[in-house]
Design a protein around this motif. Structure first.
Motif, mmCIF file in Angstrom:
data_model
loop_
_atom_site.group_PDB
_atom_site.id
_atom_site.type_symbol
_atom_site.label_atom_id
_atom_site.label_comp_id
_atom_site.label_asym_id
_atom_site.label_seq_id
_atom_site.Cartn_x
_atom_site.Cartn_y
_atom_site.Cartn_z
ATOM 1 N N LEU A 55 -12.161 30.273 -1.259
ATOM 2 C CA LEU A 55 -12.958 29.749 -1.968
ATOM 3 C C LEU A 55 -12.861 28.263 -2.532
ATOM 4 N N PHE A 56 -11.630 27.966 -2.487
ATOM 5 C CA PHE A 56 -11.152 26.597 -2.614
ATOM 6 C C PHE A 56 -11.770 25.403 -1.565
ATOM 7 N N CYS A 57 -11.627 26.251 -0.291
ATOM 8 C CA CYS A 57 -11.919 25.282 0.916
ATOM 9 C C CYS A 57 -13.286 25.212 0.931
ATOM 10 N N GLN A 58 -14.244 26.284 0.509
ATOM 11 C CA GLN A 58 -15.687 26.334 0.828
ATOM 12 C C GLN A 58 -16.027 25.213 -0.402
ATOM 13 N N SER A 59 -15.426 25.184 -1.533
ATOM 14 C CA SER A 59 -15.809 24.344 -2.580
ATOM 15 C C SER A 59 -15.732 22.787 -2.158
ATOM 16 N N LEU A 60 -14.571 22.540 -1.534
ATOM 17 C CA LEU A 60 -14.475 21.175 -1.120
ATOM 18 C C LEU A 60 -15.567 20.531 -0.259
ATOM 19 N N LYS A 61 -16.035 21.539 0.342
ATOM 20 C CA LYS A 61 -17.470 21.216 1.429
ATOM 21 C C LYS A 61 -18.722 21.388 0.633
ATOM 22 N N GLU A 62 -18.732 22.168 -0.291
ATOM 23 C CA GLU A 62 -20.041 22.609 -0.831
ATOM 24 C C GLU A 62 -20.369 22.378 -2.398
ATOM 25 N N GLU A 86 -13.652 5.109 11.139
ATOM 26 C CA GLU A 86 -13.231 4.773 9.773
ATOM 27 C C GLU A 86 -14.283 5.685 8.769
ATOM 28 N N ASP A 87 -15.596 5.853 9.246
ATOM 29 C CA ASP A 87 -16.234 6.889 8.495
ATOM 30 C C ASP A 87 -15.812 8.231 8.338
ATOM 31 N N LEU A 88 -15.195 8.632 9.462
ATOM 32 C CA LEU A 88 -14.280 10.014 9.391
ATOM 33 C C LEU A 88 -13.371 10.143 8.422
ATOM 34 N N PHE A 89 -12.558 9.185 8.448
ATOM 35 C CA PHE A 89 -11.329 9.342 7.549
ATOM 36 C C PHE A 89 -11.586 8.976 6.121
ATOM 37 N N ASN A 90 -12.845 7.989 5.804
ATOM 38 C CA ASN A 90 -13.136 7.951 4.458
ATOM 39 C C ASN A 90 -13.859 9.265 3.986
ATOM 40 N N LEU A 91 -14.498 10.108 4.774
ATOM 41 C CA LEU A 91 -15.065 11.238 4.460
ATOM 42 C C LEU A 91 -13.959 12.200 4.041
ATOM 43 N N PHE A 92 -12.984 12.286 4.966
ATOM 44 C CA PHE A 92 -11.643 13.169 4.667
ATOM 45 C C PHE A 92 -11.209 12.851 3.497
ATOM 46 N N ASN A 93 -11.109 11.782 3.122
ATOM 47 C CA ASN A 93 -10.487 11.306 1.692
ATOM 48 C C ASN A 93 -11.695 11.753 0.675
ATOM 49 N N CYS A 94 -12.884 11.441 0.633
ATOM 50 C CA CYS A 94 -13.787 11.909 -0.255
ATOM 51 C C CYS A 94 -14.014 13.214 -0.522
ATOM 52 N N VAL A 95 -13.589 14.129 0.492
ATOM 53 C CA VAL A 95 -13.820 15.536 0.710
ATOM 54 C C VAL A 95 -12.419 16.176 -0.283
ATOM 55 N N LEU A 96 -11.407 15.748 0.204
ATOM 56 C CA LEU A 96 -9.988 16.011 -0.440
ATOM 57 C C LEU A 96 -9.967 15.561 -1.949
ATOM 58 N N GLN A 97 -10.289 14.453 -2.224
ATOM 59 C CA GLN A 97 -9.930 13.916 -3.474
ATOM 60 C C GLN A 97 -11.117 13.581 -4.583
ATOM 61 N N GLU A 98 -12.265 13.396 -3.940
ATOM 62 C CA GLU A 98 -13.587 13.149 -4.951
ATOM 63 C C GLU A 98 -14.154 14.269 -5.215
ATOM 64 N N VAL A 99 -14.232 15.252 -4.502
ATOM 65 C CA VAL A 99 -15.205 16.483 -4.979
ATOM 66 C C VAL A 99 -14.771 17.152 -6.237
ATOM 67 N N GLN A 100 -15.756 17.279 -7.157
ATOM 68 C CA GLN A 100 -15.400 17.572 -8.363
ATOM 69 C C GLN A 100 -15.667 19.275 -8.403
ATOM 70 N N LEU A 101 -14.425 20.057 -8.802
ATOM 71 C CA LEU A 101 -14.565 21.305 -8.629
ATOM 72 C C LEU A 101 -14.842 21.900 -10.273
#
Length: 486
Positions: free
Chosen positions: A198-205, A258-273
């Motif tokens: 559920l954590f993995c799904q939350s990071l994407k959704e 560059e966009d790919l790694f920026n989105l990696f960071n966005c998904v991992l650190q900026e998504v609000q759970l």
């Protein structure tokens, strides 16, 4: 986002395990069988560029709205099919079948019954009698000379960027960069394992502070060929402690690294759970999928259950995808309303426990030039990660009780399996285990369970990392007879 996704798919031409050449041939058949140019379906560049130019000039609404209106909204050729469940249908069908068989039997003489018994015995003997050598020689097969002795080796260069190990594979990828970022999960508390899917799904959704989950999904679609987050668990040969990692996988055209790694960071650190209602939907969806999996993939459920009794890695996987996970979801569905603050806090604790450069691994595949150009974006991404995890490493050592068990579900297929750890008997790994498991699947179980026993199938699986060997049958009514063979 849709155009980028379609264009990426066309350029990547990823057919998975299906042969790429055969895929291209089948794609061309639609034109070829009508005496048209078979290469036409393979040429996407000009039509794609023309569509993109038209979209840029007229806008997506002007291009797609008339098509939607004509072929969907105003299309009179439509039908609505509504299917209603009938809980009595199976019993009625069974009763009707018994009635038909009883009528057939009552119409048969003693001689007819004796002939039927004789024919049945003759069929059984034919099924159990090995094929003669001349018949076996007529079946196309490979000899040892046809199999290359040298394995295909993937070029791998091991490097280091900002103190993190980086694996680079210099291969032709049609200008696509494939990347995996792997994080060590060994600092995660044992009781938080069932929350991982559920954590993995939350990071994407779930969304970020500035982007809704829809906007985030569209941004990923515009800039990349897709991003996924999932756990990976495996036993390690010769070791008791398992390998348990969080994998973030993505792919993009090399020019968008560059966009790919920026989105990696966005998904991992900026998504609000923090979105309670979205999370509750995830729980309900996962619960429905697991309940459906019990009926449709009972062998997978049983395999996970047995693996969890024999090694720690199997226990971890079962906590995140077996019966234990379903029981967790059933309790969590009510807990979301009662203690959302606690659940949200646990999700953040999961993120803190693995998100660091310590134990991190980067794996990239592209041609040499694109790999070199991507290194600076990797370094920038790693600089944004915490140096160390604030959570101490823990030691997982758990198994389900080693006992026989049965799970009762509404299905007409019986999934039956047995398992054992052959390493614990003193067996040392060599090629014989692979040959034996193939022989059990393709010869022993096929002949006795599928051909003679009338079961739906059977197979044998061997895990060379843990030493666990699983034998399964998918049986119908002749359960007791077929179970003897395993």
């Amino acid at each position: 986002a849709s155009m980028n996704t379609i264009e990426f798919s066309l350029r990547e031409n990823n057919t998975g395990s299906f042969p790429r050449g055969l895929s291209l041939m089948l794609r061309s058949m639609g034109k070829w069988i009508y005496d048209m140019n078979p290469f036409e379906p393979l040429k996407y560049e000009k039509p794609l560029m023309a569509l993109k130019a038209r979209l840029a000039e007229e806008g997506s609404k002007a291009v797609f709205s008339p098509l939607i209106e004509k072929y969907i909204l105003n299309n009179p050729h439509c039908v609505t099919v509504e299917m209603q469940p009938d809980p009595e249908k199976a019993s009625r069908d069974e009763a009707a079948e018994k009635e038909i068989l009883a009528k057939v039997k009552s119409s048969m003489t003693k001689e007819d019954l004796a002939e039927l018994a004789r024919a049945t015995e003759e069929l059984r003997l034919k099924q159990e009698t090995p094929d003669p050598p001349e018949a076996l020689r007529s079946v196309p097969s490979l000899s040892l000379r046809d199999i290359p002795k040298e394995p295909i080796r993937v070029p791998t260069e091991v490097g280091d960027i900002n103190g993190v190990k980086v694996l680079q594979h210099d291969l032709f990828t049609n200008d696509v960069l494939y990347t995996e970022v792997v994080f060590d999960m060994s600092s995660l508390k044992q009781e938080l394992l069932p929350l991982i899917p559920l954590f993995c799904q939350s990071l994407k959704e779930m969304g970020t502070k500035d982007l809704s989950f829809v906007q985030l999904d569209q941004l990923i679609g515009r800039k990349t060929g897709g991003i996924s987050v999932y756990p990976f668990t495996s036993s390690i040969h010769g070791k008791e402690d398992p390998c348990c990692c969080m994998v973030v996988r993505g792919k993009a055209m090399a020019g968008q690294a560059e966009d790919l790694f920026n989105l990696f960071n966005c998904v991992l650190q900026e998504v609000q759970l923090t979105d309670q209602q979205r999370f509750k939907q995830f729980v309900s969806q996962s619960k429905a999928r697991m309940e459906n999996r019990l009926r449709g993939s009972g062998h997978g459920i049983a395999a996970a259950r047995m693996d969890a009794k024999l090694n720690t890695a199997g226990w971890i996987s079962e906590q995140m995808g077996g019966v234990s996970y379903l029981e967790f979801l059933q309790a969590l569905e009510e807990k979301v309303d009662q203690d959302w603050a606690g659940i949200s806090s646990s999700l953040e604790e999961i993120r803190r426990s693995f998100l660091s450069r310590e134990g991190c691994l980067i794996n990239m595949t592209a041609d040499g030039k694109n790999l070199k150009n991507s290194e600076r974006f990797v370094g920038k991404f790693l600089d944004m990660l915490p140096t160390n995890s604030p959570v101490e490493r823990v030691k997982w050592k758990a198994h389900l009780p080693s006992a026989n068990e049965a799970i009762v579900i509404p299905t007409q297929v019986n999934y039956v399996g047995k398992a054992a750890n052959i390493f614990e008997t003193g067996y040392k790994l060599n090629g014989s285990a692979y040959v034996i498991s193939k022989h059990i699947s393709n010869v022993w179980l096929w002949d006795r369970v599928r051909v003679s026993g009338g079961a739906y199938g059977g197979f044998c699986d061997f895990d060379s990392h843990s030493g666990v060997i699983l034998i399964f049958i998918l049986s119908g009514p002749q359960l007791v007879k077929n179970t003897r063979h395993i």
